[in-house]
Design an enzyme around this catalytic site. Sequence first.
Site, PDB file in Angstrom:
ATOM      1  N   TYR A 155     -11.342  19.223 -17.154  1.00  0.00           N
ATOM      2  CA  TYR A 155     -11.906  18.062 -16.459  1.00  0.00           C
ATOM      3  C   TYR A 155     -11.984  16.860 -17.394  1.00  0.00           C
ATOM      4  O   TYR A 155     -11.707  15.731 -17.007  1.00  0.00           O
ATOM      5  CB  TYR A 155     -13.278  18.417 -15.885  1.00  0.00           C
ATOM      6  CG  TYR A 155     -13.674  17.573 -14.697  1.00  0.00           C
ATOM      7  CD1 TYR A 155     -12.861  17.496 -13.569  1.00  0.00           C
ATOM      8  CD2 TYR A 155     -14.860  16.848 -14.686  1.00  0.00           C
ATOM      9  CE1 TYR A 155     -13.216  16.722 -12.477  1.00  0.00           C
ATOM     10  CE2 TYR A 155     -15.231  16.079 -13.602  1.00  0.00           C
ATOM     11  CZ  TYR A 155     -14.397  16.013 -12.501  1.00  0.00           C
ATOM     12  OH  TYR A 155     -14.756  15.238 -11.421  1.00  0.00           O
ATOM     13  N   LYS A 162     -17.301  10.419 -14.302  1.00  0.00           N
ATOM     14  CA  LYS A 162     -18.294  10.743 -13.278  1.00  0.00           C
ATOM     15  C   LYS A 162     -19.719  10.514 -13.797  1.00  0.00           C
ATOM     16  O   LYS A 162     -20.614  10.126 -13.028  1.00  0.00           O
ATOM     17  CB  LYS A 162     -18.127  12.189 -12.811  1.00  0.00           C
ATOM     18  CG  LYS A 162     -16.870  12.441 -11.998  1.00  0.00           C
ATOM     19  CD  LYS A 162     -16.843  11.649 -10.696  1.00  0.00           C
ATOM     20  CE  LYS A 162     -15.692  12.081  -9.798  1.00  0.00           C
ATOM     21  NZ  LYS A 162     -15.613  11.281  -8.552  1.00  0.00           N
TER      22      LYS A 162
END
Length: 255
Positions: A155, A162
Amino acid sequence: MIDLKGKVAVVFGLANKRSIAWAIAQKLNEAGARVAICYQSERLAREAEALLPELNDAKAFQCDVSVDAEIDNVFEQLKATYGKLDIIVHSVAFAPADAIKNDFLETKREDFRVALDVSAYSLIAVARGAAPLMTDGGSILTLTYYGSTKVFPNYNAMGVAKAALEATVRYLAASLGSKKIRVNAISAGPIKTLAARGIGDFNKILNAVEERAPLHRNVETVEVGNAAIFLASDLASGITGEVTFVDCGYNVTGL
């Protein structure tokens, strides 16, 4: 049943019928809202136009949220078409492939900039364009993921993006609260979307959620849509600056 009749909702980030943005658009429309869907480029126009007949009185607009001129243009079009807006859904995220698949230490400066620009700053730009048209207040929603606070394999830079997005939600909530505009995020569990294809070993994440989440399954897009219409409605009138998890409870678990 939640009633959004008379409301206008704009959904940014539609990719295809499997996207979270589409599930939210459907739920908003079912609740009575007039829906405008915004797609990123001409390449995605055909997909968006093909989905329009499944919604009642919906329209599609092109907008690349990394380009200020396109944001200005789309809000001019939205103003001319609807007059005022009530609900904004920001379902947009992107990081170059290398910034996701490579070791985080090797993240390039430009790849990092792009990830933060598209995935986090775009919410500020969209909110700035929407606010003058949200004359009766309203709700701005964005989509985040648990990788913002915990390390997930493959990720990488998107997790940092995020995290920035969630901080942006809080600061925008403070900035727009006096205008009666609420800003919230939904942290959805992993879902097989177009964006998820770029994450290596994604099935391992799905399997881990199914094994460890209290509900022992993965979340469905319709459940994210249900949470979205709640947060968009007056039932959530006292909620702003929050991250709401819709992940079958996975975030509460340890081992």
